[in-house]
Scaffold this active site. Sequence first.
Site, mmCIF file in Angstrom:
data_model
loop_
_atom_site.group_PDB
_atom_site.id
_atom_site.type_symbol
_atom_site.label_atom_id
_atom_site.label_comp_id
_atom_site.label_asym_id
_atom_site.label_seq_id
_atom_site.Cartn_x
_atom_site.Cartn_y
_atom_site.Cartn_z
ATOM 1 N N HIS A 169 1.466 5.913 4.217
ATOM 2 C CA HIS A 169 2.065 7.049 5.054
ATOM 3 C C HIS A 169 0.653 7.748 5.506
ATOM 4 O O HIS A 169 0.960 8.836 6.107
ATOM 5 C CB HIS A 169 3.056 7.784 4.519
ATOM 6 N N CYS A 185 -10.611 17.331 19.389
ATOM 7 C CA CYS A 185 -11.267 15.988 18.946
ATOM 8 C C CYS A 185 -12.812 16.362 19.528
ATOM 9 O O CYS A 185 -13.316 16.881 20.559
ATOM 10 C CB CYS A 185 -10.768 14.892 20.022
ATOM 11 N N CYS A 207 -7.002 11.657 17.171
ATOM 12 C CA CYS A 207 -6.900 12.111 18.660
ATOM 13 C C CYS A 207 -5.771 11.801 19.007
ATOM 14 O O CYS A 207 -5.413 10.817 18.940
ATOM 15 C CB CYS A 207 -8.461 11.700 19.347
HETATM 16 P P1 OAD Z 1 11.595 12.400 -2.095
HETATM 17 O O1 OAD Z 1 11.536 13.902 -2.065
HETATM 18 O O2 OAD Z 1 12.473 11.742 -1.374
HETATM 19 O O3 OAD Z 1 11.896 11.777 -3.655
HETATM 20 C C1 OAD Z 1 11.117 12.296 -4.708
HETATM 21 C C2 OAD Z 1 11.704 11.547 -5.920
HETATM 22 O O4 OAD Z 1 11.014 11.944 -6.938
HETATM 23 C C3 OAD Z 1 13.137 11.828 -6.151
HETATM 24 O O5 OAD Z 1 13.825 10.719 -6.734
HETATM 25 C C4 OAD Z 1 13.007 12.746 -7.485
HETATM 26 O O6 OAD Z 1 14.206 12.573 -8.188
HETATM 27 C C5 OAD Z 1 11.875 12.430 -8.031
HETATM 28 N N1 OAD Z 1 11.006 13.219 -8.908
HETATM 29 C C6 OAD Z 1 10.875 14.543 -8.666
HETATM 30 N N2 OAD Z 1 10.155 15.368 -9.494
HETATM 31 C C7 OAD Z 1 9.484 14.280 -10.412
HETATM 32 C C8 OAD Z 1 8.768 14.298 -11.588
HETATM 33 N N3 OAD Z 1 8.297 15.125 -12.158
HETATM 34 N N4 OAD Z 1 8.754 13.011 -11.921
HETATM 35 C C9 OAD Z 1 9.251 11.985 -11.639
HETATM 36 N N5 OAD Z 1 9.953 11.983 -10.576
HETATM 37 C C10 OAD Z 1 10.242 12.960 -9.879
HETATM 38 O O7 OAD Z 1 10.115 11.617 -1.743
HETATM 39 P P2 OAD Z 1 9.471 10.091 -1.611
HETATM 40 O O8 OAD Z 1 10.440 9.265 -2.150
HETATM 41 O O9 OAD Z 1 8.174 10.063 -1.630
HETATM 42 O O10 OAD Z 1 7.704 10.039 4.539
HETATM 43 O O11 OAD Z 1 9.755 10.407 0.010
HETATM 44 C C11 OAD Z 1 9.434 9.283 0.750
HETATM 45 C C12 OAD Z 1 8.966 9.339 2.231
HETATM 46 O O12 OAD Z 1 9.856 10.081 2.700
HETATM 47 C C13 OAD Z 1 7.634 10.438 2.159
HETATM 48 O O13 OAD Z 1 6.595 9.632 2.070
HETATM 49 C C14 OAD Z 1 8.004 11.054 3.310
HETATM 50 C C15 OAD Z 1 9.233 11.419 3.273
HETATM 51 O O14 OAD Z 1 9.860 11.888 4.413
HETATM 52 C C16 OAD Z 1 7.015 10.305 5.726
HETATM 53 O O15 OAD Z 1 6.690 11.672 6.037
HETATM 54 C C17 OAD Z 1 7.054 9.172 6.756
#
Ligand code: OAD
Length: 328
Positions: A131, A222, A139
């Site tokens: 990501h 830029c 830019c």
């Molecule tokens: P999420 O916010 O969707 O999920 C975070 C996960 O981490 C959840 O399942 C929580 O239960 C878990 N969690 C929270 N604290 C924790 C801890 N201390 N230890 C272990 N687990 C924990 O985040 P992502 O899965 O990273 O994309 O989201 C995926 C993508 O959606 C991101 O990269 C971003 C977002 O929108 C883009 O911006 C394209």
Amino acid sequence: MNKQLAEFQEHLLKSKKIVALVGAGLSASSGLPVFRGSQGMWKNYNSIDLATPDAFYIDPGLVWQFYSWRRYSALQAKPNKGHEALAKLSHIPELKYLTISQNVDGLLNRKRNDELDDTYIHDPRKLYEIHGSLFTLKCTSFMCNHVERNNFHQPLTPVLEDTEFEYLNKGKKRSREDEGSVQEQNIDPIDIISRQDTFASTSSSPQFQPVKTIDEKNLPRCPICEGLMRPGVVWFGESLPLDLITGIDNFIEHGEAPDLILVIGTSGTVYPANSYVERVKLKGGKVAIFNIDIDDDVVEGKVDRVWGFKGDAAELLPLALEPLIGKI
Ligand code: OAD
């Protein structure tokens, strides 16, 4: 848990090829908020609504304020032992290994302190940040497309300075009054961005720094063509870097099959990241989930070829991986 841990570690020691899929939960105990759930907010905005090309097109100043705050927060944060455990794994010479990270915070690329040796930083060849990165700028001009990596300047421009602190009077260095082009924004005119006024409505709630309207000319420009720069992250609706996706496909599909996928702190809601778990399973690999929120069936070992370790990834990962990486 102990029986599960023993089984997992036995498999870990036999594994020749391992993939890790990482999400925001890995950086949670470094103090960075996750996307989904109650923490997934910036001021009155849903973070996910701000991570779109439409949001940037409609109000680049608003989106830059959000990213300026995220850059600042990431720079203030320190890698935790979970990041370090993955870094250690990436330096085991005989292990075929790949981290697929959805995080843009750069914490896998940094050390907690200078006294630690370089095995505490992830091997960059084995880290695919699908990501993008908060510290890459691109830019927006089609004719130029200049990319600047490892830009750690903060603030990026003077008008973004006050956006570093989310709340009024909290850690604020100095007050910067309106600089001509910068004004307070009273009511958000943007339909696509959901506003949740409940946050700031009670007298006991913290008061947010106001969101400003910023003229485009005061946003990062830029160095080559003077065009508007944007954060070098992948937004919803955009394609992922083809070279990384191809690299991951090759790693999973070619040569020996992966023995294991570690699924760390991710809700698994975003494609294609969430498809990698099934693909490793289809190849015969096993799954180990590290998350504060896991179904009981998984935690109790009732799901075939899946282990679930419920809790903070920063604590559980170093413990679970200890037979391979040693004590951190
Ligand atoms: P999420 O916010 O969707 O999920 C975070 C996960 O981490 C959840 O399942 C929580 O239960 C878990 N969690 C929270 N604290 C924790 C801890 N201390 N230890 C272990 N687990 C924990 O985040 P992502 O899965 O990273 O994309 O989201 C995926 C993508 O959606 C991101 O990269 C971003 C977002 O929108 C883009 O911006 C394209």
